[in-house]
Design a protein around this motif. Structure first.
Motif, PDB file in Angstrom:
ATOM      1  N   PHE A  18       0.717  -1.155  -0.181  1.00 23.74           N
ATOM      2  CA  PHE A  18       0.022   0.104  -0.092  1.00 23.74           C
ATOM      3  C   PHE A  18       0.871   1.205  -0.076  1.00 23.74           C
ATOM      4  O   PHE A  18       1.636   1.339   0.741  1.00 23.74           O
ATOM      5  CB  PHE A  18      -0.847   0.056   1.199  1.00 23.74           C
ATOM      6  CG  PHE A  18      -1.620   1.253   1.661  1.00 23.74           C
ATOM      7  CD1 PHE A  18      -2.322   1.951   0.491  1.00 23.74           C
ATOM      8  CD2 PHE A  18      -1.992   1.486   2.681  1.00 23.74           C
ATOM      9  CE1 PHE A  18      -3.047   3.204   0.803  1.00 23.74           C
ATOM     10  CE2 PHE A  18      -2.847   2.564   3.042  1.00 23.74           C
ATOM     11  CZ  PHE A  18      -3.214   3.355   2.011  1.00 23.74           C
ATOM     12  N   ARG A  42      -7.412   1.310   5.004  1.00 28.15           N
ATOM     13  CA  ARG A  42      -6.568   0.521   3.912  1.00 28.15           C
ATOM     14  C   ARG A  42      -6.012  -0.539   4.751  1.00 28.15           C
ATOM     15  O   ARG A  42      -5.683  -1.893   4.279  1.00 28.15           O
ATOM     16  CB  ARG A  42      -5.672   1.236   3.028  1.00 28.15           C
ATOM     17  CG  ARG A  42      -6.388   2.143   1.859  1.00 28.15           C
ATOM     18  CD  ARG A  42      -7.310   1.193   1.178  1.00 28.15           C
ATOM     19  NE  ARG A  42      -8.185   2.120   0.313  1.00 28.15           N
ATOM     20  CZ  ARG A  42      -9.435   2.473   0.579  1.00 28.15           C
ATOM     21  NH1 ARG A  42     -10.167   1.914   1.824  1.00 28.15           N
ATOM     22  NH2 ARG A  42     -10.115   3.225  -0.270  1.00 28.15           N
ATOM     23  N   ALA A  47      -3.972  -4.508   3.745  1.00 31.90           N
ATOM     24  CA  ALA A  47      -2.643  -4.017   3.244  1.00 31.90           C
ATOM     25  C   ALA A  47      -1.654  -4.842   3.954  1.00 31.90           C
ATOM     26  O   ALA A  47      -1.665  -5.204   5.169  1.00 31.90           O
ATOM     27  CB  ALA A  47      -2.293  -2.618   3.513  1.00 31.90           C
ATOM     28  N   VAL A  50       3.026  -0.773   4.569  1.00 37.67           N
ATOM     29  CA  VAL A  50       2.734   0.623   4.163  1.00 37.67           C
ATOM     30  C   VAL A  50       4.095   1.356   3.742  1.00 37.67           C
ATOM     31  O   VAL A  50       4.899   1.227   4.249  1.00 37.67           O
ATOM     32  CB  VAL A  50       2.011   1.178   5.166  1.00 37.67           C
ATOM     33  CG1 VAL A  50       1.791   2.826   4.935  1.00 37.67           C
ATOM     34  CG2 VAL A  50       0.853   0.704   5.712  1.00 37.67           C
ATOM     35  N   PHE A 221      -4.920   0.107  -4.954  1.00 39.42           N
ATOM     36  CA  PHE A 221      -5.574  -0.201  -3.664  1.00 39.42           C
ATOM     37  C   PHE A 221      -5.798   1.192  -2.911  1.00 39.42           C
ATOM     38  O   PHE A 221      -6.746   1.113  -2.041  1.00 39.42           O
ATOM     39  CB  PHE A 221      -4.353  -0.804  -2.784  1.00 39.42           C
ATOM     40  CG  PHE A 221      -4.628  -1.315  -1.533  1.00 39.42           C
ATOM     41  CD1 PHE A 221      -5.468  -2.485  -1.463  1.00 39.42           C
ATOM     42  CD2 PHE A 221      -4.310  -1.033  -0.282  1.00 39.42           C
ATOM     43  CE1 PHE A 221      -5.990  -3.162  -0.417  1.00 39.42           C
ATOM     44  CE2 PHE A 221      -4.743  -1.585   0.645  1.00 39.42           C
ATOM     45  CZ  PHE A 221      -5.536  -2.827   0.748  1.00 39.42           C
ATOM     46  N   CYS A 222      -5.423   2.398  -3.238  1.00 41.59           N
ATOM     47  CA  CYS A 222      -5.669   3.586  -2.532  1.00 41.59           C
ATOM     48  C   CYS A 222      -7.254   3.867  -2.791  1.00 41.59           C
ATOM     49  O   CYS A 222      -7.858   4.248  -1.606  1.00 41.59           O
ATOM     50  CB  CYS A 222      -4.968   4.962  -3.126  1.00 41.59           C
ATOM     51  SG  CYS A 222      -3.149   4.776  -2.527  1.00 41.59           S
ATOM     52  N   PRO A 225      -9.791  -0.780  -3.147  1.00 44.13           N
ATOM     53  CA  PRO A 225      -9.238  -1.923  -2.738  1.00 44.13           C
ATOM     54  C   PRO A 225      -9.895  -3.245  -3.070  1.00 44.13           C
ATOM     55  O   PRO A 225      -9.276  -4.429  -2.909  1.00 44.13           O
ATOM     56  CB  PRO A 225      -9.338  -1.987  -0.974  1.00 44.13           C
ATOM     57  CG  PRO A 225     -10.286  -0.856  -0.853  1.00 44.13           C
ATOM     58  CD  PRO A 225     -10.304  -0.135  -2.227  1.00 44.13           C
TER      59      PRO A 225
END
Length: 310
Positions: A18, A42, A47, A50, A221-222, A225
């Motif tokens: 992510f 997220r 995720a 990060v 994914f932002c 998702p």
């Protein structure tokens, strides 16, 4: 937590990686509450790691104090559930300062964006990355993109540095990337990590996986998702029909849309993240907001692919 107190990143990085956008308020200032909400949503969506204040997070637009706060908030939000890596870049001196800020903030590692002067040749790159690795306890993932290209011999030499643990490609030269993978493998660094860092990496991940690059960035994914998970699960299962549907209905037209304006790899992602209900604000200059019709087209593509998958 110091890097040496945790298991190595090579055993902790997996799944959907992510790359959060950085939230700004209506006045353009860093917005910690908007950023935390985006992160926590997220993380709950699954995720696997990060990557805070990196390319999608507008690292070059952040002041040093904002950067450290941004990374620290990511560490707090994650609360040890997944690794947190922070961006660093520019020349060696500044890259070291950002690395130390990331250490203070509790990051697990660094994604090292290209240095300011990448035209210094391979000897200069070796010196830059070696000095940065020596200046921090954090693990480093090197990022090849834009004007920066490594030779396989340079990557193999850098892979011998204990806390240089991975290499991310954002250039899309599969011939070069395969030679890099082969050179590192031949040098005996079996635990070295390889990442696909192309914009909209899902579009090329099937090809990257075939040459030994299992990990990839997911900017999708932002803002979607569910779609990012559907692609990742299909990739893991070898579900070629689902992969083809996502590619044909969404990925290909989205990549063509993204190429309509410079900077859309970040600004279009951020606009779509806002449209998905996250108050993350606008991009900072020199990036510009996407055309309204381009955002509408993206949202229509999302509706279309969700319908096709349903």
């Amino acid at each position: 937590m110091p890097a040496h107190a945790a298991p190595p990143l090579s055993s902790r990085l997996s799944g959907l990686l992510f790359f959060p956008v950085t939230a700004f308020d209506a006045d353009g200032a860093f917005d910690p509450s908007g950023y935390r909400a985006h992160l926590e949503a997220r993380i709950d969506d699954g995720a696997g790691a990060v990557f805070a204040a990196c390319g999608t997070g507008e690292f070059p637009a952040l002041a040093p104090a904002e950067y450290e706060r941004c990374v620290g908030l990511a560490v707090e939000a994650v609360a040890g559930r997944v690794p947190v890596l922070a961006g660093t870049g520019y020349g060696t001196t500044l890259a070291v300062e950002y690395a130390r800020a990331a250490e203070r903030a509790g990051a697990d590692g660094l994604l090292v964006l290209p240095p300011y002067n990448a035209e210094s040749g391979q000897d200069g790159l070796l010196r830059h990355y070696t000095l940065l690795a020596q200046a921090t306890e954090l693990d480093l993932v090197l990022y090849q993109r834009d004007h920066l290209a490594f030779t396989p011999a340079t990557v193999a030499e850098l892979a011998a540095v204990p806390n240089i643990v991975g290499f991310k490609d954002g250039r899309g030269d599969l011939d070069l990337m395969l030679r890099i993978v082969s050179a590192v493998r031949t040098a005996g660094r079996e635990d070295f990590l390889f990442f696909n860092g192309m914009p909209t990496a899902e579009m090329t991940q099937q090809a990257y996986r075939a040459i030994g690059v299992p990990l990839y960035s997911s900017a999708i994914f932002c803002f979607a998702p569910d779609l990012a998970r559907a692609f990742h699960q299909a990739l893991e299962k070898g579900d070629s029909a689902t992969l083809a549907t996502i590619t044909d209905v969404f990925l290909r037209p989205y990549v063509e849309l993204r190429r309509l304006r410079p900077g859309y790899a970040v600004s279009l992602v951020k606009a779509a993240t806002r449209a998905a209900g996250h108050p993350v604000g606008s991009v900072r200059a020199p990036l510009t907001e996407p055309e309204p019709e381009h955002l509408r087209t993206l949202l229509e593509l999302l509706d279309r692919v969700r319908g096709a998958l349903a």
